[in-house]
Write a protein that holds these residues in place. Structure first.
Motif, short mmCIF file in Angstrom:
data_model
loop_
_atom_site.label_atom_id
_atom_site.label_comp_id
_atom_site.label_asym_id
_atom_site.label_seq_id
_atom_site.Cartn_x
_atom_site.Cartn_y
_atom_site.Cartn_z
N ASP A 153 33.79 161.76 163.83
CA ASP A 153 35.06 161.32 164.40
C ASP A 153 36.18 161.42 163.37
O ASP A 153 37.28 161.87 163.69
CB ASP A 153 34.94 159.89 164.93
N ILE A 154 35.89 161.02 162.14
CA ILE A 154 36.90 161.12 161.08
C ILE A 154 37.29 162.59 160.88
O ILE A 154 38.47 162.93 160.80
CB ILE A 154 36.39 160.50 159.77
N GLY A 155 36.29 163.46 160.83
CA GLY A 155 36.56 164.89 160.65
C GLY A 155 37.39 165.46 161.78
O GLY A 155 38.24 166.33 161.58
N ASP A 156 37.16 164.99 162.99
CA ASP A 156 37.92 165.47 164.14
C ASP A 156 39.38 165.05 164.07
O ASP A 156 40.24 165.69 164.65
CB ASP A 156 37.27 164.95 165.42
N ARG A 157 39.65 163.97 163.32
CA ARG A 157 41.01 163.44 163.27
C ARG A 157 41.68 163.62 161.91
O ARG A 157 42.67 162.96 161.60
CB ARG A 157 40.99 161.96 163.66
N VAL A 158 41.16 164.53 161.09
CA VAL A 158 41.73 164.75 159.75
C VAL A 158 43.23 165.04 159.84
O VAL A 158 44.02 164.50 159.07
CB VAL A 158 40.99 165.87 159.00
N GLY A 159 43.62 165.88 160.77
CA GLY A 159 45.04 166.21 160.91
C GLY A 159 45.90 164.99 161.19
O GLY A 159 47.01 164.86 160.65
N ASP A 160 45.40 164.08 162.02
CA ASP A 160 46.14 162.85 162.32
C ASP A 160 46.30 161.99 161.07
O ASP A 160 47.36 161.43 160.80
CB ASP A 160 45.44 162.04 163.41
N TYR A 161 45.21 161.87 160.31
CA TYR A 161 45.27 161.10 159.05
C TYR A 161 46.31 161.72 158.11
O TYR A 161 47.18 161.03 157.58
CB TYR A 161 43.92 161.11 158.33
N LYS A 180 34.32 153.30 158.90
CA LYS A 180 35.35 152.78 159.80
C LYS A 180 35.15 151.30 160.04
O LYS A 180 35.29 150.79 161.14
CB LYS A 180 35.38 153.57 161.10
N GLY A 181 34.74 150.60 158.96
CA GLY A 181 34.57 149.15 159.01
C GLY A 181 33.22 148.70 159.56
O GLY A 181 33.01 147.50 159.74
N THR A 182 32.29 149.63 159.78
CA THR A 182 31.00 149.25 160.37
C THR A 182 29.91 149.01 159.34
O THR A 182 28.85 148.49 159.69
CB THR A 182 30.50 150.34 161.34
N LEU A 183 30.12 149.42 158.10
CA LEU A 183 29.07 149.29 157.08
C LEU A 183 29.28 148.05 156.23
O LEU A 183 30.41 147.72 155.86
CB LEU A 183 29.07 150.52 156.16
N GLU A 184 28.17 147.38 155.89
CA GLU A 184 28.24 146.31 154.92
C GLU A 184 28.59 146.93 153.56
O GLU A 184 28.25 148.08 153.29
CB GLU A 184 26.87 145.60 154.80
N GLN A 185 29.26 146.19 152.70
CA GLN A 185 29.69 146.75 151.41
C GLN A 185 28.53 147.35 150.63
O GLN A 185 28.70 148.39 149.98
CB GLN A 185 30.41 145.70 150.57
N SER A 186 27.36 146.77 150.71
CA SER A 186 26.22 147.31 149.97
C SER A 186 25.77 148.67 150.51
O SER A 186 25.06 149.40 149.82
CB SER A 186 25.04 146.33 150.03
N GLY A 187 26.22 149.03 151.71
CA GLY A 187 25.83 150.31 152.31
C GLY A 187 26.98 151.30 152.42
O GLY A 187 26.86 152.29 153.15
N TRP A 188 28.08 151.04 151.73
CA TRP A 188 29.21 151.97 151.79
C TRP A 188 28.78 153.36 151.35
O TRP A 188 27.88 153.52 150.52
CB TRP A 188 30.36 151.47 150.92
N ALA A 189 29.46 154.36 151.87
CA ALA A 189 29.11 155.77 151.63
C ALA A 189 29.67 156.27 150.29
O ALA A 189 30.45 157.21 150.24
CB ALA A 189 29.63 156.62 152.79
N TRP A 190 29.22 155.66 149.22
CA TRP A 190 29.66 156.07 147.88
C TRP A 190 29.04 157.41 147.48
O TRP A 190 29.65 158.20 146.80
CB TRP A 190 29.27 155.02 146.83
N GLU A 191 27.78 157.61 147.83
CA GLU A 191 27.04 158.77 147.33
C GLU A 191 27.34 159.98 148.19
O GLU A 191 27.30 159.94 149.38
CB GLU A 191 25.54 158.48 147.37
#
Length: 191
Positions: A153-161, A180-191
């Motif tokens: 979804d984020i990729g689909d809206r890159v132009g809007d961002y 998009k606010g759904t992950l607990e901080q310990s599971g953020w997509a850092w990697e």
């Protein structure tokens, strides 16, 4: 050869117990997106969900050498030989349009022909083709199928961002990192 080489085997993979559910959601997303594309893209025909614009297709020949180190001589690389192939160059964007507006990431995919062996695709186990996708990055865009669900979804809206300037770019990074606010901080997509 690097000392950290890991020979592939199914045991080295970890599968999310929710994988089948996530895959169903991913497929539903893309079926809907591609189904809407004739109208949304304005061309009256379906557009691929990713790598929509082809820059060129070339005919090629791939040679599997006989002197491949044992660690690499597995899968299609285990048997020396030559294979006809087609290579498709594309933009990674899911949109059509002028090249300058599609972003800097490009794709390279190759279909090799006359490749023996049982394939992993359930509905084509006896296919004689092999698809190879090359990347210019050591990592895939998503760590897991769960991450892919929000990343698509984020990729689909890159132009809007990006149309919102620096603040929009920061929001894109925040949404990517936090799911998009759904992950607990310990599971953020850092990697």
């Amino acid at each position: 050869m690097s000392s950290d080489f890991v020979r592939y085997s199914p045991e080295i993979e970890t599968f999310d117990p929710m994988l089948n559910e996530h895959l169903t959601e991913i497929i539903d997303y893309w079926v809907k997106k591609v189904g809407e594309s004739p109208e949304k893209e304005g061309g009256g025909r379906a557009v691929r969900g990713a790598h929509a614009k082809t820059f060129g297709v070339v005919r090629a020949e791939v040679e599997i050498l006989s002197e491949v180190p044992a660690a690499y001589a597995q899968g299609i690389y285990a048997k020396p030989g030559r294979h006809d192939a087609l290579i498709r160059f594309s933009s990674s964007s899911n949109r059509l349009g002028p090249d300058a507006q599609l972003g800097p990431v490009v794709g390279f995919a190759m279909k090799m022909f006359d490749v023996d062996g049982t394939k992993l695709v359930d509905d084509e186990p006896d296919a004689t083709t092999f698809d190879l996708v090359l990347k210019n990055s050591p990592t895939f865009i998503a760590n897991t199928a769960k991450h892919y669900l929000f990343i698509e979804d984020i990729g689909d809206r890159v132009g809007d961002y990006l149309a919102q300037g620096r603040a929009g770019f920061h929001q894109l990074l925040t949404d990517y990192l936090t799911g998009k606010g759904t992950l607990e901080q310990s599971g953020w997509a850092w990697e």
